[in-house]
Design a protein around this motif. Structure first.
Motif, PDB file in Angstrom:
ATOM      1  N   SER A 178       0.823  -1.213   0.000  1.00 19.60           N
ATOM      2  CA  SER A 178       0.000   0.000   0.000  1.00 19.60           C
ATOM      3  C   SER A 178       0.853   1.258   0.000  1.00 19.60           C
ATOM      4  CB  SER A 178      -0.952  -0.006   1.204  1.00 19.60           C
ATOM      5  OG  SER A 178      -0.248   0.248   2.427  1.00 19.60           O
ATOM      6  N   LEU A 179       2.046   1.172   0.606  1.00 21.29           N
ATOM      7  CA  LEU A 179       2.932   2.329   0.599  1.00 21.29           C
ATOM      8  C   LEU A 179       3.402   2.638  -0.818  1.00 21.29           C
ATOM      9  CD1 LEU A 179       5.125   1.623   3.766  1.00 21.29           C
ATOM     10  CD2 LEU A 179       3.094   3.077   3.586  1.00 21.29           C
ATOM     11  N   PHE A 180       3.689   1.607  -1.596  1.00 19.72           N
ATOM     12  CA  PHE A 180       4.059   1.816  -2.999  1.00 19.72           C
ATOM     13  C   PHE A 180       2.858   2.298  -3.808  1.00 19.72           C
ATOM     14  CE2 PHE A 180       7.701  -0.822  -1.872  1.00 19.72           C
ATOM     15  CZ  PHE A 180       8.721  -0.210  -2.594  1.00 19.72           C
ATOM     16  N   GLU A 181       1.693   1.727  -3.520  1.00 20.56           N
ATOM     17  CA  GLU A 181       0.486   2.116  -4.249  1.00 20.56           C
ATOM     18  C   GLU A 181       0.179   3.594  -4.061  1.00 20.56           C
ATOM     19  OE1 GLU A 181      -1.641  -2.291  -3.812  1.00 20.56           O
ATOM     20  OE2 GLU A 181      -2.183  -0.634  -2.482  1.00 20.56           O
ATOM     21  N   GLU A 182       0.490   4.143  -2.879  1.00 18.14           N
ATOM     22  CA  GLU A 182       0.272   5.566  -2.641  1.00 18.14           C
ATOM     23  C   GLU A 182       1.072   6.441  -3.600  1.00 18.14           C
ATOM     24  OE1 GLU A 182       1.228   6.290   1.408  1.00 18.14           O
ATOM     25  OE2 GLU A 182      -0.523   5.224   2.205  1.00 18.14           O
ATOM     26  N   HIS A 183       2.147   5.885  -4.132  1.00 15.42           N
ATOM     27  CA  HIS A 183       2.989   6.627  -5.085  1.00 15.42           C
ATOM     28  C   HIS A 183       2.729   6.170  -6.521  1.00 15.42           C
ATOM     29  CE1 HIS A 183       5.385   8.552  -1.911  1.00 15.42           C
ATOM     30  NE2 HIS A 183       5.266   7.408  -1.264  1.00 15.42           N
ATOM     31  N   GLY A 184       1.640   5.433  -6.725  1.00 11.24           N
ATOM     32  CA  GLY A 184       1.262   4.998  -8.066  1.00 11.24           C
ATOM     33  C   GLY A 184       2.095   3.857  -8.607  1.00 11.24           C
ATOM     34  N   PHE A 185       2.857   3.189  -7.742  1.00  9.25           N
ATOM     35  CA  PHE A 185       3.719   2.084  -8.199  1.00  9.25           C
ATOM     36  C   PHE A 185       3.051   0.756  -7.861  1.00  9.25           C
ATOM     37  CE2 PHE A 185       7.145  -0.999  -8.027  1.00  9.25           C
ATOM     38  CZ  PHE A 185       7.913  -0.668  -9.137  1.00  9.25           C
ATOM     39  N   THR A 186       2.768  -0.036  -8.881  1.00  6.28           N
ATOM     40  CA  THR A 186       2.096  -1.328  -8.667  1.00  6.28           C
ATOM     41  C   THR A 186       2.819  -2.472  -9.372  1.00  6.28           C
ATOM     42  OG1 THR A 186       0.611  -0.920 -10.542  1.00  6.28           O
ATOM     43  CG2 THR A 186      -0.180  -0.281  -8.343  1.00  6.28           C
ATOM     44  N   ASP A 187       4.040  -2.226  -9.838  1.00  8.40           N
ATOM     45  CA  ASP A 187       4.811  -3.290 -10.489  1.00  8.40           C
ATOM     46  C   ASP A 187       5.450  -4.135  -9.386  1.00  8.40           C
ATOM     47  OD1 ASP A 187       5.615  -4.641 -12.703  1.00  8.40           O
ATOM     48  OD2 ASP A 187       7.185  -3.231 -13.296  1.00  8.40           O
ATOM     49  N   LEU A 188       4.593  -4.838  -8.663  1.00  4.09           N
ATOM     50  CA  LEU A 188       4.989  -5.532  -7.445  1.00  4.09           C
ATOM     51  C   LEU A 188       4.737  -7.032  -7.544  1.00  4.09           C
ATOM     52  CD1 LEU A 188       3.322  -3.060  -4.917  1.00  4.09           C
ATOM     53  CD2 LEU A 188       5.773  -3.202  -5.414  1.00  4.09           C
ATOM     54  N   LYS A 189       5.573  -7.780  -6.868  1.00  3.69           N
ATOM     55  CA  LYS A 189       5.408  -9.216  -6.689  1.00  3.69           C
ATOM     56  C   LYS A 189       5.560  -9.477  -5.199  1.00  3.69           C
ATOM     57  CE  LYS A 189       8.857 -11.669  -7.969  1.00  3.69           C
ATOM     58  NZ  LYS A 189       9.875 -12.374  -8.773  1.00  3.69           N
ATOM     59  N   ILE A 190       4.829 -10.431  -4.656  1.00  2.00           N
ATOM     60  CA  ILE A 190       4.827 -10.651  -3.210  1.00  2.00           C
ATOM     61  C   ILE A 190       5.253 -12.077  -2.889  1.00  2.00           C
ATOM     62  CG2 ILE A 190       3.478 -10.527  -1.088  1.00  2.00           C
ATOM     63  CD1 ILE A 190       1.491  -8.764  -2.483  1.00  2.00           C
ATOM     64  N   ALA A 191       6.016 -12.215  -1.813  1.00  2.00           N
ATOM     65  CA  ALA A 191       6.327 -13.529  -1.260  1.00  2.00           C
ATOM     66  C   ALA A 191       6.113 -13.493   0.244  1.00  2.00           C
ATOM     67  CB  ALA A 191       7.770 -13.916  -1.562  1.00  2.00           C
ATOM     68  N   VAL A 192       5.357 -14.445   0.757  1.00  2.00           N
ATOM     69  CA  VAL A 192       5.210 -14.618   2.206  1.00  2.00           C
ATOM     70  C   VAL A 192       5.689 -16.031   2.521  1.00  2.00           C
ATOM     71  CG1 VAL A 192       3.421 -12.914   2.634  1.00  2.00           C
ATOM     72  CG2 VAL A 192       2.745 -15.167   1.855  1.00  2.00           C
ATOM     73  N   LYS A 193       6.771 -16.112   3.304  1.00  2.00           N
ATOM     74  CA  LYS A 193       7.431 -17.400   3.504  1.00  2.00           C
ATOM     75  C   LYS A 193       7.526 -17.775   4.979  1.00  2.00           C
ATOM     76  CE  LYS A 193      10.328 -17.278  -0.655  1.00  2.00           C
ATOM     77  NZ  LYS A 193      11.711 -17.494  -1.165  1.00  2.00           N
ATOM     78  N   HIS A 194       7.545 -19.074   5.192  1.00  2.00           N
ATOM     79  CA  HIS A 194       7.642 -19.626   6.545  1.00  2.00           C
ATOM     80  C   HIS A 194       8.314 -20.984   6.419  1.00  2.00           C
ATOM     81  CE1 HIS A 194       6.342 -20.928  10.580  1.00  2.00           C
ATOM     82  NE2 HIS A 194       5.995 -19.671  10.814  1.00  2.00           N
ATOM     83  N   HIS A 195       8.895 -21.466   7.521  1.00  2.00           N
ATOM     84  CA  HIS A 195       9.520 -22.791   7.469  1.00  2.00           C
ATOM     85  C   HIS A 195       8.494 -23.916   7.516  1.00  2.00           C
ATOM     86  CE1 HIS A 195       9.085 -22.083  11.851  1.00  2.00           C
ATOM     87  NE2 HIS A 195       8.840 -23.381  11.877  1.00  2.00           N
ATOM     88  N   ASP A 196       7.271 -23.595   7.910  1.00  2.00           N
ATOM     89  CA  ASP A 196       6.213 -24.603   8.020  1.00  2.00           C
ATOM     90  C   ASP A 196       5.359 -24.580   6.750  1.00  2.00           C
ATOM     91  OD1 ASP A 196       4.249 -26.401   9.001  1.00  2.00           O
ATOM     92  OD2 ASP A 196       3.019 -24.699   9.628  1.00  2.00           O
ATOM     93  N   PRO A 197       5.298 -25.686   6.004  1.00  2.00           N
ATOM     94  CA  PRO A 197       4.546 -25.655   4.746  1.00  2.00           C
ATOM     95  C   PRO A 197       3.073 -25.346   4.918  1.00  2.00           C
ATOM     96  CG  PRO A 197       5.291 -27.892   5.249  1.00  2.00           C
ATOM     97  CD  PRO A 197       5.980 -26.983   6.202  1.00  2.00           C
ATOM     98  N   MET A 198       2.477 -25.761   6.038  1.00  2.00           N
ATOM     99  CA  MET A 198       1.052 -25.498   6.236  1.00  2.00           C
ATOM    100  C   MET A 198       0.798 -24.008   6.443  1.00  2.00           C
ATOM    101  SD  MET A 198       0.079 -28.434   5.650  1.00  2.00           S
ATOM    102  CE  MET A 198      -1.677 -28.152   5.826  1.00  2.00           C
ATOM    103  N   THR A 199       1.740 -23.328   7.096  1.00  2.00           N
ATOM    104  CA  THR A 199       1.616 -21.881   7.245  1.00  2.00           C
ATOM    105  C   THR A 199       1.787 -21.192   5.900  1.00  2.00           C
ATOM    106  OG1 THR A 199       2.466 -21.984   9.503  1.00  2.00           O
ATOM    107  CG2 THR A 199       2.545 -19.839   8.417  1.00  2.00           C
ATOM    108  N   VAL A 200       2.716 -21.690   5.072  1.00  2.00           N
ATOM    109  CA  VAL A 200       2.904 -21.142   3.727  1.00  2.00           C
ATOM    110  C   VAL A 200       1.623 -21.294   2.913  1.00  2.00           C
ATOM    111  CG1 VAL A 200       4.156 -21.431   1.559  1.00  2.00           C
ATOM    112  CG2 VAL A 200       5.388 -21.518   3.727  1.00  2.00           C
ATOM    113  N   ILE A 201       1.004 -22.444   3.005  1.00  2.00           N
ATOM    114  CA  ILE A 201      -0.242 -22.679   2.256  1.00  2.00           C
ATOM    115  C   ILE A 201      -1.327 -21.716   2.714  1.00  2.00           C
ATOM    116  CG2 ILE A 201      -2.106 -24.334   1.844  1.00  2.00           C
ATOM    117  CD1 ILE A 201       0.073 -26.554   2.088  1.00  2.00           C
ATOM    118  N   ALA A 202      -1.514 -21.616   4.026  1.00  2.00           N
ATOM    119  CA  ALA A 202      -2.570 -20.746   4.555  1.00  2.00           C
ATOM    120  C   ALA A 202      -2.309 -19.287   4.208  1.00  2.00           C
ATOM    121  CB  ALA A 202      -2.667 -20.925   6.070  1.00  2.00           C
ATOM    122  N   ALA A 203      -1.059 -18.845   4.328  1.00  2.00           N
ATOM    123  CA  ALA A 203      -0.734 -17.443   4.057  1.00  2.00           C
ATOM    124  C   ALA A 203      -0.960 -17.100   2.589  1.00  2.00           C
ATOM    125  CB  ALA A 203       0.705 -17.157   4.453  1.00  2.00           C
ATOM    126  N   ASN A 204      -0.554 -17.969   1.693  1.00  2.00           N
ATOM    127  CA  ASN A 204      -0.718 -17.673   0.268  1.00  2.00           C
ATOM    128  C   ASN A 204      -2.162 -17.774  -0.190  1.00  2.00           C
ATOM    129  OD1 ASN A 204       1.950 -17.183  -1.370  1.00  2.00           O
ATOM    130  ND2 ASN A 204       2.469 -18.624   0.266  1.00  2.00           N
TER     131      ASN A 204
END
Length: 380
Positions: A178-204
């Motif tokens: 959202s901080l980038f979006e405030e400046h009109g920048f949306t060329d973004l990719k996101i990664a949310v990572k964890h060592h637990d695969p079930m947490t990775v699944i739920a987060a994504n």
């Protein structure tokens, strides 16, 4: 291995594939990410980035293994200064991985990196520099990857949620977007990572429901090669099977080449990449009359680097051996010290057990249609 195209049939594609999640698309150098583009494979160099020659050698190795995008760590000013040399000589797009120092973000953009990965939770006064970063990235056409790891989320959100929960990871990532979006920048990719695969699944899953940015998948700190590959496969299969995920990294405690190979195997198993070499072999039981584990390993080593998609069945008894061998491009069904060799579903000869590997290689190098059925047993 030098060879000619045998006309061998490639492994059949998966019959049922999940519809891909609809996302916006960005380009990391020449590689499209999201928006229906093929799922790309990434890894990260383990060299000292300031050692340009060593870093470029490793980039060449992972490229040969099938890596699409490579990331290099930039923890110091010396690393940042070498980026222009690495970028210009790398055969695949280079992403700069930035922590702690905002000035290295600008150095990476100026160096021509195809994208920059930032972890806002551990960059000093990052929020105050977002506008400048967005402007520089816009001018350069460089996407930004927001990477939130369980080990370093935004401290404020960690305090709010009490732990690196899926909700904490997603809220942290979307807040920084959202901080980038405030400046009109949306060329973004996101990664949310964890060592637990079930947490990775739920987060994504949660993240996919709340935005249309492309997502990079990874089970961070997944562990040694065997454990890490299984944990990565669990998370990737669940998410990619639901159409979630646009680029992946197998974060194994192993050589980056092995990370790339593991990622390729996972994608191929899901029908998202063409298979290269696939060994179909039995797990072993009391019916076996051959050391199937050793034989399968020898076959795999002999065909390492084979340039065409190839499925080879290495079977140890008459129960499933002939059927699996007929379904493969090449196959062997072993018993009583001999191996029955199959090519494209036909028995072509029977050889002594010690000749099995060499015979399979010979058949692979024989032009399509040259092998006639021949059940004469070789005893030498």
């Amino acid at each position: 291995m030098n060879s000619i195209d045998l006309g061998l049939p490639a492994a059949p594609p998966a019959q049922v594939r999940a519809r891909r999640r609809r996302t916006r698309q960005l380009r990391v150098g020449t590689v499209p990410v999201g928006g229906g583009a093929p799922v790309s494979v990434q890894t990260m160099t383990t060299t000292n980035t300031a050692d340009v020659d060593a870093t470029l050698r490793q980039i060449a190795e992972v490229t040969a293994a099938g890596c699409d995008i490579v990331r290099v760590a930039v923890p110091s000013a010396d690393d940042a200064r070498t980026l222009p040399k690495i970028v210009v000589k790398s055969p695949i797009p280079v992403i700069a991985d930035i922590h702690f120092q905002p000035r290295h973000v600008f150095a990476a953009i100026d160096a021509g990196c195809a994208a920059v990965r930032v972890n806002p939770g551990n960059i000093k006064k990052f929020d105050d520099r977002v506008g400048e970063i967005a402007e520089a990235a816009t001018v350069a056409g460089a996407p930004i990857r927001i990477g939130v790891n369980a080990g370093s989320p935004d401290p404020r959100l960690l305090a709010k949620h009490g732990a690196a929960t899926p909700e904490a990871l997603v809220e942290s990532a979307l807040w920084e977007c959202s901080l980038f979006e405030e400046h009109g920048f949306t060329d973004l990719k996101i990664a949310v990572k964890h060592h637990d695969p079930m947490t990775v699944i739920a987060a994504n899953r949660l993240l996919a429901s709340r935005c249309d940015y492309p997502l990079h998948l990874g089970v961070t700190e997944a562990g040694p090669a065997f454990q890490g590959a299984i944990k990565s496969a669990v998370a990737f299969a669940a998410l990619l099977g639901e159409g979630i995920g646009d680029t992946i990294r197998g974060s194994l405690s192993a050589d980056p080449v092995e990370q790339v190979k593991a990622a390729h195997h996972i994608l191929a198993s899901l029908g998202l990449r063409p298979r290269k070499l696939e060994i179909v072999s039995c797990p072993g039981c009391g019916r076996l009359q051959v050391d199937i584990h050793q034989l399968a390993a020898r076959v795999e080593a002999a065909f390492d680097g084979f340039p065409h998609p190839l499925r080879i069945a290495v079977m140890g008894c008459v129960v499933n051996g002939p059927g699996e061998s007929r379904e493969a491009d090449l196959g062997v069904s072993c018993g009583n010290g001999k191996g029955q060799i199959f090519v494209r579903g036909r028995v072509v000869r029977t050889v002594a057990e010690h000749r099995v590997v060499d015979t399979l290689v010979e058949e692979a190098l024989t032009p399509a249609g040259s092998s006639a059925p021949d059940t004469v047993e070789e005893t030498s």
